[in-house]
Design a protein around this motif. Structure first.
Motif, PDB file in Angstrom:
ATOM      1  N   VAL A  26       0.837  -1.199   0.000  1.00  0.00           N
ATOM      2  CA  VAL A  26       0.000   0.000   0.000  1.00  0.00           C
ATOM      3  C   VAL A  26       0.876   1.255   0.000  1.00  0.00           C
ATOM      4  CG1 VAL A  26      -1.679   1.339   1.349  1.00  0.00           C
ATOM      5  CG2 VAL A  26      -2.006  -1.119   1.018  1.00  0.00           C
ATOM      6  N   GLY A  27       1.950   1.237   0.772  1.00  0.00           N
ATOM      7  CA  GLY A  27       2.850   2.393   0.816  1.00  0.00           C
ATOM      8  C   GLY A  27       3.430   2.719  -0.547  1.00  0.00           C
ATOM      9  N   LEU A  28       3.852   1.708  -1.270  1.00  0.00           N
ATOM     10  CA  LEU A  28       4.399   1.935  -2.611  1.00  0.00           C
ATOM     11  C   LEU A  28       3.308   2.407  -3.576  1.00  0.00           C
ATOM     12  CD1 LEU A  28       6.879  -1.062  -2.861  1.00  0.00           C
ATOM     13  CD2 LEU A  28       7.462   1.376  -2.624  1.00  0.00           C
ATOM     14  N   THR A  29       2.117   1.853  -3.425  1.00  0.00           N
ATOM     15  CA  THR A  29       0.983   2.273  -4.253  1.00  0.00           C
ATOM     16  C   THR A  29       0.691   3.759  -4.046  1.00  0.00           C
ATOM     17  OG1 THR A  29       0.019   0.058  -4.204  1.00  0.00           O
ATOM     18  CG2 THR A  29      -1.476   1.881  -4.698  1.00  0.00           C
ATOM     19  N   LEU A  30       0.723   4.180  -2.779  1.00  0.00           N
ATOM     20  CA  LEU A  30       0.470   5.595  -2.468  1.00  0.00           C
ATOM     21  C   LEU A  30       1.617   6.475  -2.930  1.00  0.00           C
ATOM     22  CD1 LEU A  30      -1.013   5.157   1.120  1.00  0.00           C
ATOM     23  CD2 LEU A  30      -2.261   5.790  -0.973  1.00  0.00           C
ATOM     24  N   ARG A  31       2.823   6.028  -2.694  1.00  0.00           N
ATOM     25  CA  ARG A  31       4.011   6.832  -3.042  1.00  0.00           C
ATOM     26  C   ARG A  31       4.048   7.154  -4.535  1.00  0.00           C
ATOM     27  NH1 ARG A  31       8.815   9.346  -0.895  1.00  0.00           N
ATOM     28  NH2 ARG A  31      10.221   9.449  -2.645  1.00  0.00           N
ATOM     29  N   PRO A  36      -6.560   6.043  -8.163  1.00  0.00           N
ATOM     30  CA  PRO A  36      -7.242   7.351  -8.158  1.00  0.00           C
ATOM     31  C   PRO A  36      -7.297   7.944  -6.742  1.00  0.00           C
ATOM     32  CG  PRO A  36      -8.607   5.668  -9.224  1.00  0.00           C
ATOM     33  CD  PRO A  36      -7.426   4.964  -8.639  1.00  0.00           C
ATOM     34  N   LYS A  37      -7.444   9.248  -6.660  1.00  0.00           N
ATOM     35  CA  LYS A  37      -7.389   9.968  -5.380  1.00  0.00           C
ATOM     36  C   LYS A  37      -8.362   9.432  -4.325  1.00  0.00           C
ATOM     37  CE  LYS A  37      -6.978  14.438  -3.285  1.00  0.00           C
ATOM     38  NZ  LYS A  37      -5.741  15.111  -3.167  1.00  0.00           N
ATOM     39  N   PRO A  38      -9.639   9.176  -4.641  1.00  0.00           N
ATOM     40  CA  PRO A  38     -10.535   8.658  -3.588  1.00  0.00           C
ATOM     41  C   PRO A  38     -10.046   7.314  -3.029  1.00  0.00           C
ATOM     42  CG  PRO A  38     -11.819   9.383  -5.480  1.00  0.00           C
ATOM     43  CD  PRO A  38     -10.367   9.425  -5.890  1.00  0.00           C
TER      44      PRO A  38
END
Length: 179
Positions: A26-31, A36-38
């Protein structure tokens, strides 16, 4: 002394391992803005809540380790590898305690509140600060990279010993005594 970790240590090990793998993904996905933003906002709340949970689980794991030391490594493991194993385990403890702290300070430096799954809000440690945000974003990201590297070395070491006939994996799995 037994040749296996006790049931509580095994349970915490695998629960924390699964959570950390999820946190990394998840961290890499967010980084790298891979959703999409939501969806990113939901994942960020999940990431923060899970990270805080890992911190609490690590407190339990450390307490358990201090109360009930782990079993000795199998005899065939050379002294240098014993030292590396001990060092690696303590580095995991250090990183898994530091990462949630870095994450909280990073988010608070951005000017946001930090909550555990939206149920409990942590009191602010710091106010909004671009300098604090940058420092702790850097530490949180590179700490995550260190976790990935350490996890890869840990898994490779387990496979290495298994291939050599030293049953290290079984020490962390439920079952009868190794023998």
């Amino acid at each position: 002394m037994t040749d296996r970790y006790d049931t509580a240590a095994q349970f915490l090990h695998w629960l924390i391992a699964a959570a950390v793998i999820g946190l990394v993904l998840v961290g890499l996905t967010l980084r790298y803005d891979l959703v999409p933003k939501p969806t990113a906002q939901t994942l960020a709340l999940l990431h923060i809540g899970t990270g805080l949970t890992v911190f609490v689980l690590m407190v339990l794991r450390l307490g358990l380790r201090l109360l009930r030391p782990p079993p000795a490594l199998p005899a065939p493991i050379p002294p240098a590898e014993r030292l590396l194993a001990k060092t690696g385990h303590w580095l995991f403890y250090l990183l898994l305690f530091a990462m949630p702290v870095f994450g909280v300070l990073f988010v608070q430096g951005e000017g946001h509140t930090v909550s555990w799954f939206g149920l409990v809000t942590l009191p602010p440690i710091l106010g909004k600060s671009e300098a604090v945000e940058e420092i702790f974003e850097f530490l949180h990201f590179w700490g995550g990279i260190a976790v990935i590297a350490l996890l890869a070395v840990h898994v490779a070491a387990v496979f290495h010993h298994q291939r050599r006939g030293t049953p290290v994996l079984q020490r962390m799995l439920p079952g009868p005594p190794i023998g």
